[in-house]
Design an enzyme around this catalytic site. Structure first.
Site, PDB file in Angstrom:
ATOM      1  N   LYS A   1      -2.632 -35.344  -2.642  1.00 49.54           N
ATOM      2  CA  LYS A   1      -3.743 -34.776  -3.405  1.00 49.54           C
ATOM      3  C   LYS A   1      -3.595 -35.245  -4.845  1.00 49.54           C
ATOM      4  CE  LYS A   1      -6.194 -30.442  -4.091  1.00 49.54           C
ATOM      5  NZ  LYS A   1      -6.488 -30.544  -5.514  1.00 49.54           N
TER       6      LYS A   1
ATOM      7  N   LYS B   1       0.021 -27.202  -1.475  1.00 43.33           N
ATOM      8  CA  LYS B   1       0.400 -27.433  -2.869  1.00 43.33           C
ATOM      9  C   LYS B   1       1.916 -27.479  -3.055  1.00 43.33           C
ATOM     10  CE  LYS B   1      -2.785 -27.364  -5.545  1.00 43.33           C
ATOM     11  NZ  LYS B   1      -3.701 -26.330  -5.998  1.00 43.33           N
TER      12      LYS B   1
ATOM     13  N   CYS C   1     -20.714   1.940 -22.546  1.00 47.12           N
ATOM     14  CA  CYS C   1     -19.508   1.246 -22.973  1.00 47.12           C
ATOM     15  C   CYS C   1     -19.877  -0.150 -23.477  1.00 47.12           C
ATOM     16  CB  CYS C   1     -18.522   1.140 -21.809  1.00 47.12           C
ATOM     17  SG  CYS C   1     -17.026   0.224 -22.218  1.00 47.12           S
TER      18      CYS C   1
ATOM     19  N   GLU D   1      -2.799 -36.680   3.345  1.00 41.48           N
ATOM     20  CA  GLU D   1      -2.822 -37.639   2.242  1.00 41.48           C
ATOM     21  C   GLU D   1      -2.441 -36.929   0.951  1.00 41.48           C
ATOM     22  OE1 GLU D   1      -7.093 -38.507   1.084  1.00 41.48           O
ATOM     23  OE2 GLU D   1      -7.376 -37.086   2.737  1.00 41.48           O
TER      24      GLU D   1
ATOM     25  N   CYS E   1     -10.906   4.861 -21.768  1.00 48.45           N
ATOM     26  CA  CYS E   1     -11.341   3.523 -22.160  1.00 48.45           C
ATOM     27  C   CYS E   1     -11.262   3.397 -23.681  1.00 48.45           C
ATOM     28  CB  CYS E   1     -12.768   3.284 -21.672  1.00 48.45           C
ATOM     29  SG  CYS E   1     -13.479   1.744 -22.283  1.00 48.45           S
TER      30      CYS E   1
ATOM     31  N   CYS F   1     -13.459   2.391 -16.250  1.00 48.14           N
ATOM     32  CA  CYS F   1     -14.111   3.147 -17.301  1.00 48.14           C
ATOM     33  C   CYS F   1     -15.406   3.719 -16.733  1.00 48.14           C
ATOM     34  CB  CYS F   1     -14.410   2.221 -18.475  1.00 48.14           C
ATOM     35  SG  CYS F   1     -15.709   2.804 -19.576  1.00 48.14           S
TER      36      CYS F   1
END
Length: 714
Positions: free
Chosen positions: A125, A321, A450, A123, A426, A444
DNA sequence: GTGCCTCGAGTTCA
DNA sequence: CTCGAGGCAC
């Protein structure tokens, strides 16, 4: 029951603690599951008892006192409704191969051969928003949005204004929960936007947003003025089955007076399914409403029941899809974000571009290799070219949601563009960012030092699947952290004590009044009583997600037991051997590893986190504020409830996955290995060492037929 | 050791 | 939603 006057302080405190648990459970059963577990009179008696004890011992009144919660309404917006049957999302297929694979995997799960007939419905969507309608004795009782799949919003008065939704259904079964899609047609959408711009109101980007915005109006009169439609295609709780097949049930929905989609077709196998998909694709432009694909479902409802559910999707359905819309734009810069676990993720900042009806200005670049265009991932970039700041890139929204960079146009690359150098430090805390061997992600190493990790961890703590504190979302957490009001989870539960009296500081903040502060404190207090698995998930330990949290919660009596086991495991040598049997030399480790679904990586991560002094102190301070509810016995009346079951050998009438899911639904623990704690071994043909071990240990062993007989009719 | 199958952790925009 | 990888079966 003792007279309140004669209670000692100690007894009173203990009883209040128990009452908090009982009342909270009763509240949940009543409000969310619509299934009161105790009578109103009993409930009132509990509440009265609680109030009496509190009156006698005011100093014992708990901050999470149930007395204070009575009649507590959500801070704003819509009431919440917990779906009696969760509203799940669907798995996705993006090409014909995925559809064939879907059929193959279902056949495998069911033990069907290639030639056995197996029908599916196909069916369109609908691209709208799903809605669940509850009818009792034919009367519409409430309507709820999907929400997170478990809990949605009560939009009943709005749903009543939709013409396609009958207010009552003659000849309906006592209980009928109908699910479907609310949408807006192209014509109505255009007309609405014209009207909106004429009156100076804002226009909607697409029909989906218009439908969503219209359904979530607080004033139902506005919803009434919006031309919403509804297709029914599924159901939740029922007092009587709607039929034996998906297609039959949908016909029944039509008989009840619902609109059903006329392009729904029954197909025999993937070839016909794909044929129907192509047919719908050609009709797409002329349908008059938006669709984003085709949904396939196993037609036989008995087979659907056997297939059951994965954690977030049914096994018996998939969404095929349509190809995603693409757009070209300029990639301006590449930024790095630091996640809760320290993961450095590159994000493309784009020149804003419209993709599939929305404006996109950010897109994920996944990881280091994706940018570099190396190996596995990178091969998706045509020619394996690297991505550079200033490049002209193609963007699409994966699954119509997440923007991704799909391609680079090298002919348009500026001469000055330099290869992107992925940072090894970082930028948030200056710690080294390390990439482990064989790992795709650079992390990191700063931990809670952090700031980015600290904040993400707190956001995770208040997130929906964890503590889910109303009025304390990611935004507020960021704000409060900045203000220095909270540094760690425990601080949240001290907010009222610290700021509740004056409220001045909170009141001065924009958007905060005395009322909203009070609402927030109430919402926080409500979470002082928390389910075990939510608490575990909220800790934000790596590898400990929602599913693992539930597995752990089911297998440990309480937090103290789990923490104690982890503490003992920290003292044992961690086995380097991957086999679970070898781990048996370390009893505490084995306690974790024996749980089906819990492996070495998670155990290692959990044990390490709890052994880390700073992290442990943070957790202990939090625990001091909480009443952690033991896991509910899901089906205490089943013969296997609370038992530990092991499956071995070949199962002929069901697959292992099926057997495990079924056993767990009946309240059993499923373990992967036989130990003294095993209560029952289900052994099929070809069972080897496990069956022998079970015999040696004197554990009850039955065959597959015995198992089926045991759980028959449950 | 290899090949599923699921889960966890990352991601966007309204 | 997607990817990588953990966990388990073979």
């Amino acid at each position: 029951m003792k007279d309140v006057q004669t209670l000692t302080q100690e007894e009173a405190a203990a009883e209040l603690a128990q009452l908090a648990i009982d009342l909270s459970a009763a509240n949940r059963a009543y409000h969310q599951n619509d299934a009161p577990e105790i009578s109103d009179a009993d409930y009132d008696a509990l509440k009265r008892r609680n109030a009496e004890i509190e009156a006698q011992f005011p100093e014992l009144k708990r901050t999470d006192s149930p007395t204070d919660k009575v009649g507590a309404e959500p801070a704003s917006g819509f009431q919440k409704i917990t779906h009696s049957v969760p509203m799940l999302s669907l798995g996705n297929a993006f090409d014909d191969g995925d559809v064939t694979e879907f059929d193959r995997s279902i056949r495998k799960y069911l033990g069907f051969g290639d030639e056995d007939p197996l029908a599916y419905t196909a069916e369109p969507k609908i691209d709208g928003l799903s809605l669940s309608l509850r009818y009792e004795n034919g009367q519409l009782i409430h309507a709820a949005t999907r929400g997170d799949g478990t809990t949605g919003e009560n939009v009943t008065s709005n749903a009543r204004t939709i013409a396609d939704i009958p207010a009552h259904i003659p000849n309906a079964p006592d209980l009928l929960e109908i699910r479907g899609e609310v949408y807006m047609s192209h014509a109505d959408f255009e007309a609405l936007n014209t009207r909106q711009s004429e009156t100076g109101d804002k226009t909607f980007a697409n029909p989906r947003n218009a439908a969503a915005g219209s359904l979530r109006q607080l004033d139902a009169r506005i919803t009434e003025s919006r031309p919403l439609c509804f297709f029914a295609y599924a159901w939740g709780s029922l007092s009587a089955p709607l039929g034996e097949t998906q297609s039959g049930a949908i016909q029944q929905l039509k008989n009840f007076g619902f609109q059903i989609n006329e392009l729904t077709k029954t197909c025999n196998g993937p070839v016909e399914m794909i044929e129907h998909y192509r047919d719908i694709e050609t009709k797409r432009a002329t349908l008059g409403y938006d669709i984003d694909g085709v949904v396939y479902k196993v037609d036989d409802l008995a087979l659907q029941a056997r297939l059951g559910f994965r954690s977030t999707t049914p096994r018996w359905a998939i969404a095929h899809k349509f190809p995603a819309e693409l757009a070209w734009t300029r990639l301006e810069t590449i930024d790095i974000q630091v996640g809760r676990t320290g993961a450095l993720s590159p994000v493309a900042r784009l020149q804003p571009v419209t993709v599939g009806g929305v404006i996109v200005s950010n897109a994920t670049l996944h990881n280091e290799d994706y940018i570099a265009g190396l190996g596995g991932d990178g091969s998706k970039i045509r020619g394996g070219k690297d991505i550079r700041e200033g490049d002209w890139v193609q963007v699409y929204r994966a699954g119509d949601v997440i923007p991704k960079v799909a391609d680079v146009d090298l002919t348009k690359r500026p001469k000055t563009a330099m290869p992107y150098v992925f940072p090894t430090v970082c930028h948030e805390c200056g710690s080294d960012a390390i990439r482990d061997d064989g790992d795709a992600i650079r992390r990191c190493t700063g931990g809670l030092i952090c700031p980015a990790q600290a904040i993400e961890k707190l956001k995770h703590f208040v997130s929906r699947a964890a503590f889910d504190i109303e009025g304390l979302g990611a935004k507020q957490v960021e704000q409060f952290l900045e203000d220095g009001w909270i540094k760690e989870p425990a601080d949240i539960f001290e907010l009222r004590a610290r700021f509740g009296a004056g409220l001045q500081q909170l009141k001065n903040r924009e958007g905060w009044g005395e009322k909203s502060a009070e609402n927030l404190f109430d919402a926080i207090d409500e979470r002082r009583t928390i389910e075990f698995h939510r608490f575990l998930f909220g800790l934000g330990i790596r590898h400990l997600g929602e599913a693992a949290a539930k597995d752990l919660a089911r297998n440990f009596a309480d937090w103290e037991t789990l923490a104690d086991t982890a503490d003992r495991a920290a003292l044992e040598p961690a086995t380097t051997d991957a086999s679970k049997d070898a781990a048996a030399q370390s009893p505490a480790w084995a306690t974790f590893l024996e749980i089906d679904g819990i492996g070495r990586a998670l155990t290692q991560s959990l044990v390490a986190a709890l052994a880390q002094d700073h992290e442990r102190a943070v957790i202990d301070r939090l625990v001091a504020h909480l009443t952690i509810l033991p896991p509910e016995d899901q089906a205490s009346d089943s013969p296997v409830a609370g038992k530990t079951v092991v499956f071995t050998g070949t199962l002929e009438k069901m697959t292992r996955a099926e057997a495990k899911a079924r056993a767990e639904a009946l309240g059993a623990k499923v373990s992967g290995s036989v130990s003294a704690k095993t209560d029952l071994l289900v052994a099929g043909p070809g069972a080897g060492s496990k069956a022998k071990k079970a015999t040696d240990l004197g554990i009850e062993t039955i065959d597959e037929d015995g198992w089926i007989a045991l759980i028959d009719g449950l």
